[in-house]
Design an enzyme around this catalytic site. Structure first.
Site, PDB file in Angstrom:
ATOM      1  N   ASP A 113      -2.117  -0.872  10.918  1.00 13.89           N
ATOM      2  CA  ASP A 113      -2.417  -0.986   9.489  1.00 13.89           C
ATOM      3  C   ASP A 113      -2.998  -2.344   9.101  1.00 13.89           C
ATOM      4  O   ASP A 113      -3.520  -2.493   7.992  1.00 13.89           O
ATOM      5  CB  ASP A 113      -1.144  -0.774   8.660  1.00 13.89           C
ATOM      6  CG  ASP A 113      -0.672   0.667   8.660  1.00 13.89           C
ATOM      7  OD1 ASP A 113      -1.398   1.529   9.204  1.00 13.89           O
ATOM      8  OD2 ASP A 113       0.422   0.936   8.127  1.00 13.89           O
ATOM      9  N   LYS A 159       0.843  -1.199   0.000  1.00 12.92           N
ATOM     10  CA  LYS A 159       0.000   0.000   0.000  1.00 12.92           C
ATOM     11  C   LYS A 159       0.870   1.237   0.000  1.00 12.92           C
ATOM     12  O   LYS A 159       2.049   1.215   0.389  1.00 12.92           O
ATOM     13  CB  LYS A 159      -0.952   0.001   1.191  1.00 12.92           C
ATOM     14  CG  LYS A 159      -0.297   0.030   2.576  1.00 12.92           C
ATOM     15  CD  LYS A 159       0.093   1.420   3.062  1.00 12.92           C
ATOM     16  CE  LYS A 159       0.750   1.385   4.447  1.00 12.92           C
ATOM     17  NZ  LYS A 159       1.405   2.665   4.813  1.00 12.92           N
TER      18      LYS A 159
END
Length: 217
Positions: A145, A21
């Site tokens: 995350d 990401k």
């Protein structure tokens, strides 16, 4: 698994691909009493993948190959594996193999994504039946995350980054990812930010609403 792609193979094996990401927007709003930081961010997955393969085994084993990654309990995959095992108490083991392509210490979420892949993959492999809500709670215990990677795509993250709002994205673009020979851990990056006398708390010229609108175009 909702995570990227999970496909069943012969003899009960399972293979999960997990993307890296990037943060298209990040604003740090200060440190919380628990030591974490309040943030606003836009997560977006990119076309760089790690792969987690799970195969039947009498024992519970973890192996890794490819780019360097932490060993033992420092590896989030190991912590995810142990956490899920302790919660669901499976009747069988599993042979978990990580093929690492996402560099560590690069802000790409490689370790977090791998942990999410282990949680989602073993939940399916062991037929544990944990809901996505239970998986998110377990994921958050591993890292801020990790919950994002259970769904991937694009999302606005608030709080520690765990309060997620899915974001429709039509973004089709190339991303050039450059990783120096050294790495920086998330903890070290936030600690350095806390030490700065004058802090840049956001992305100059960018707003959360503006980035969100741009992704919908």
């Amino acid at each position: 698994a909702a995570l990227a792609s999970a496909r069943a193979e012969a003899f009960g094996a399972l293979r999960v691909r997990v993307p890296a990401k990037v943060n298209l927007f990040l604003r740090v709003r200060g440190r919380r009493p628990d030591g974490y930081h309040r943030i606003e961010t836009v997560f977006h997955t990119i076309g760089l993948w790690d792969e987690v393969a799970i195969a039947p085994s009498r024992l519970l084993r973890f192996r890794r190959s490819g780019l360097p990654s932490p060993a033992g309990a420092d590896n989030l995959c190991v912590r995810a594996l142990v956490a899920l095992r302790d919660l669901v108490r499976p009747r069988s083991g599993a042979d978990v193999r990580l093929r690492k392509r996402i560099p560590s210490g690069a802000g790409l979420g490689g370790g977090s994504g791998d942990a999410a892949a282990v949680l989602a993959g073993l939940n399916r492999f062991w037929r544990a039946g944990l809901t996505i809500s239970r998986l998110r709670t377990l994921a958050l215990s591993l890292g801020s995350d990790v919950p994002f990677f259970l769904a991937g795509g694009a999302a606005v993250g608030r709080g520690r980054g765990e309060r997620l709002s899915p974001l429709p994205s039509r973004l089709r673009a190339w991303a050039v990812v450059l990783k120096p020979r050294f790495g920086v851990s998330t903890r070290a990056a936030y600690a350095a930010l806390d030490r700065m006398a004058e802090r840049n708390r956001g992305c100059p010229g960018a707003t959360l609403a503006g980035v969100s609108r741009a992704l919908r175009r």
